[in-house]
Design an enzyme around this catalytic site. Structure first.
Site, mmCIF file in Angstrom:
data_model
loop_
_atom_site.group_PDB
_atom_site.id
_atom_site.type_symbol
_atom_site.label_atom_id
_atom_site.label_comp_id
_atom_site.label_asym_id
_atom_site.label_seq_id
_atom_site.Cartn_x
_atom_site.Cartn_y
_atom_site.Cartn_z
ATOM 1 N N PHE A 371 0.778 -1.162 -0.010
ATOM 2 C CA PHE A 371 0.067 0.011 -0.091
ATOM 3 C C PHE A 371 0.794 1.093 -0.142
ATOM 4 C CE2 PHE A 371 -2.387 3.327 2.309
ATOM 5 C CZ PHE A 371 -3.488 3.465 1.405
ATOM 6 N N ASP A 373 4.051 1.472 -1.217
ATOM 7 C CA ASP A 373 4.460 1.713 -2.542
ATOM 8 C C ASP A 373 3.653 2.409 -3.529
ATOM 9 O OD1 ASP A 373 6.667 0.384 -1.624
ATOM 10 O OD2 ASP A 373 6.448 -1.636 -2.285
ATOM 11 N N LYS A 374 2.369 2.276 -3.482
ATOM 12 C CA LYS A 374 1.484 2.967 -4.348
ATOM 13 C C LYS A 374 1.551 4.545 -4.168
ATOM 14 C CE LYS A 374 -0.563 -0.710 -5.960
ATOM 15 N NZ LYS A 374 -0.413 -1.055 -7.143
ATOM 16 N N GLU A 571 -7.252 -2.623 11.419
ATOM 17 C CA GLU A 571 -6.842 -2.974 10.216
ATOM 18 C C GLU A 571 -6.190 -4.498 10.348
ATOM 19 O OE1 GLU A 571 -6.064 0.741 7.168
ATOM 20 O OE2 GLU A 571 -4.625 0.402 8.921
ATOM 21 N N HIS A 590 -11.246 5.204 8.113
ATOM 22 C CA HIS A 590 -10.419 4.682 6.950
ATOM 23 C C HIS A 590 -10.779 4.826 5.678
ATOM 24 C CE1 HIS A 590 -8.030 2.517 10.068
ATOM 25 N NE2 HIS A 590 -9.205 2.116 10.577
#
Length: 685
Positions: A371, A373-374, A571, A590
């Site tokens: 996530f 890295d996105k 999470e 979230h």
């Protein structure tokens, strides 16, 4: 506080809680997320040794002798009751009487109510039922105490029931409410600094991870701080251990699991019986539908506020205009935008949404590393630095421009708002100054935007590189500049202006990473935490909550806006994270950046996946406005003047498009569950 009426936690309970915590820490690294519903229908009582001392119980005897009753608890249906008024809150009225006499229900059409007839069975024995009710009562008291101390929100209805259980009259007290910055008036400058309050001259000192405030240096030398609500660590740990022991009890798991399943089924029956009547209400509501009722994206990072197409379009546009502009610096040389793309062996013209690859898809589920890295467009950290950072060679100019463009889109859309996250890492004390300067210099203001400060839990990274000597220094870097700007705003004008637009603090990292550390009275103090290992989630949360509590008290005293604590939670990782948030957090929120405009697309996908009706989606939208950090004036405008009231009286269907039948169902169900706790406690007296 009502908790003073309850016996103090004993050593046996504390020891038991520590064992449970230790088992959680041991297991959390190698297991999947545990759902609150992953409990057997009949949950065995796992810890018999706790039965004697977890709760003080009175022996229950039958009329014919001293034999303990082992049968399941059975009694006639408990009538739903709701609190009548502030003056008569010690007496609860039955629902039929309340509905017939209360103006609250004058706007609620008749609908079919789901009731249990005959004997009521909770699935546990009478003594366990009473024990569970006492535990849930104390848990509610604990949350109420920590929310009021930190000027965060605790709803009126549970407070009324808690006072009723204690035999006290409930009186509304708005002094505990958080304070949000009111909306800017027409032609008012959101960045003006000529009206900042004067210097109070207070002295600050961080002691054991918490900022203490002294009237002057002499008082600081004598350790005589101002009388503010400084949290007590021992009390916090006792409350935490109580909750930990409570959630580990077999009867509590059985009872709460069954109640949750019942409530889920009850809502399904309500929908089958009343869906058409709710829809009829909405159809007769003029001018309002889901698309023009207010909704707030309560969790999205500023670096993900734009959609993929917007980011791609901006990258191509910047290349056309600024290809020869120096935008990046390395140790060897400064690079232009054209040289950066040449280094990456690509041309902006060839980029597509797919090659940009900033969409969080199925591959990122419970993978925090993927996530993260996105946030690197095309997987290149250089482009993230240029386009999505506030502190870079071009002073965050591109990032500010993108955010202002998103803000302009929100203003055009009118009915959508967002709370964007910006990061403060605690690596150095000048982070606040740089961030606030970026905010003010670029005039980043939008009436449809508010801001939350996100604090990544990455002390271990900074410590391993010797950026920080101990954890206490990280806390000092995060909170001390905010305290200084609160005491002397005129010396910190940019930060003082920036703080007006901030509504809360977030705590974020990969929750599945476990530290192996149990937060207890034996834990090192923050200034003693010199090891490279990261503190636990609970350790972080407590010290953030503690400093926010003191800070809010000081800011409220000065007539300034206060802050909410709204951490990432639930999470992944241990259930103890949720327990900690229950004690310290106003709420948890979230969100993900989706393919198109983020917020509307989330609703569209949710409607398909969860089969939501129009009333369902409008209810979610209304709740997003309630839990966000926009001002009281704006909420009254978007939801109705009585939005602070709970139940149908707090809902203006003309603004929210939420059916009054739905609001009445929610309120009555809520009151029923609270009354069940009250009846369980009274039956054991």
């Amino acid at each position: 506080m009502p908790l003073l009426k309850l016996p103090a936690i004993d050593d046996a309970t504390r020891s038991f809680a520590e064992k449970v915590f230790a088992s959680e820490v041991k297991d959390e690294g190698g297991r999947h997320e545990i759902s609150p519903f992953d409990v057997d229908e009949i949950c065995p009582i796992l810890h018999h040794e706790m039965r004697a001392h977890l709760f003080q119980r009175e022996a229950l005897s039958t009329p014919t002798g001293g034999r303990r009753k082992k049968r399941f608890f059975g009694q006639k249906t408990i009538s739903l009751s709701v609190p009548q008024s502030e003056t008569s809150s010690t007496k609860l009225s039955h629902i039929d009487e309340y509905i017939s006499s209360s103006p609250t229900y004058q706007t609620v059409p008749d609908f079919q109510r789901v009731q249990i007839t005959g004997d009521y069975s909770s699935g546990v024995t009478v003594e366990d039922f009473q024990m569970v009710c006492k535990g849930l009562y104390r848990a509610l008291c604990i949350r109420e105490k920590y929310m009021q101390k930190s000027f965060q929100r605790f709803p009126k209805t549970p407070s009324q029931y808690l006072r009723n259980i204690e035999g006290e009259a409930w009186v509304a007290n708005e002094s505990f409410y958080p304070v949000f910055t009111p909306p800017m008036k027409k032609r008012e400058d959101p960045f003006r600094t000529d009206n900042l309050p004067e210097n109070l001259g207070y002295h600050l000192k961080m002691k054991d991870g918490v900022v203490y405030i002294y009237p002057n240096e002499e008082a600081a030398s004598k350790e005589e701080p101002k009388p503010l609500p400084y949290p007590n660590l021992d009390t916090f740990l006792d409350d935490m251990n109580f909750l930990l022991a409570l959630i580990a009890r077999g009867p509590v798991k059985t009872y709460t699991h069954r109640r949750l399943k019942f409530l889920s089924s009850k809502f399904q029956v309500h929908q089958m019986l009343n869906e058409m009547d709710e829809l009829k209400e909405l159809k007769s509501n003029p001018h309002r539908d889901f698309y023009n009722c207010r909704k707030v994206d309560t969790h999205i990072h500023a670096a993900a506020c734009m959609n993929q197409k917007h980011l791609l379009r901006f990258i191509k546009k910047s290349y056309q205009l600024d290809a020869d502009r120096v935008v990046y610096s390395t140790k060897e040389k400064n690079l232009t935008l054209k040289e950066i793309f040449a280094k990456l062996k690509m041309h902006p013209y060839d980029l597509t949404v797919d090659s940009l690859d900033v969409h969080a898809g199925r591959q990122t589920f419970q993978r925090f590393d993927k996530f993260n890295d996105k946030y690197n467009p095309v997987g290149a950290s250089e482009l993230r630095d240029i386009y999505l950072k506030t502190d870079n060679y071009i002073n965050g100019e591109y990032f500010a421009t993108i955010i202002k463009e998103v803000g302009a889109d929100l203003v055009d859309a009118k009915y959508q708002h967002t709370e964007l996250r910006l990061s403060i890492y605690g690596r150095s004390p000048d982070e606040w100054s740089k961030l606030s300067t970026w905010f003010v210099r670029n005039h980043i203001y939008c009436p449809n935007m508010t801001w939350i400060i996100q604090v990544p839990r990455i002390y271990d990274v900074f410590r391993s590189k010797n950026f920080l000597p101990h954890f206490g220094k990280m806390l000092e870097n995060i909170f001390m500049p905010v305290f200084e700007a609160t005491i002397n705003p005129q010396d910190h004008p940019d930060l003082s202006v920036f703080l007006k637009h901030i509504t809360g603090f977030d705590s974020v990292d990969d929750e599945s990473k476990h530290s192996g550390h149990m937060f207890s009275s034996k834990s090192p103090k923050p200034q003693e935490w010199i090891m490279e290992k990261n503190p636990s989630y609970t350790y972080y949360a407590y010290y953030m909550y503690a400093n926010i509590t003191v800070l809010n008290s000081l800011r409220k005293e000065r007539g300034m806006n206060t802050f909410l604590f709204r951490p990432h939670c639930g999470e992944a990782g241990a259930l103890t994270h949720l327990m900690t948030a229950f004690m310290t957090a106003d709420n948890i929120s979230h969100g993900l950046n989706l393919k198109k405009e983020p917020l509307m697309e989330e609703y569209a996908i949710a409607a398909q996946v969860f089969k939501l009706s129009t009333c369902d989606m409008c209810e979610v939208a209304r709740n997003s406005v309630l839990q966000c950090g926009i001002s009281h004036e704006e909420k009254a405008k978007f939801l109705g003047d009585n939005y602070l009231e709970e139940g149908p009286t707090g809902n203006d269907i003309r603004k929210t498009n939420v059916a009054q039948i739905r609001m009445a169902y929610r309120y009555e169900t809520w009151c029923y569950e609270l009354n069940l706790i009250a009846e369980g406690i009274k039956s054991g007296e």
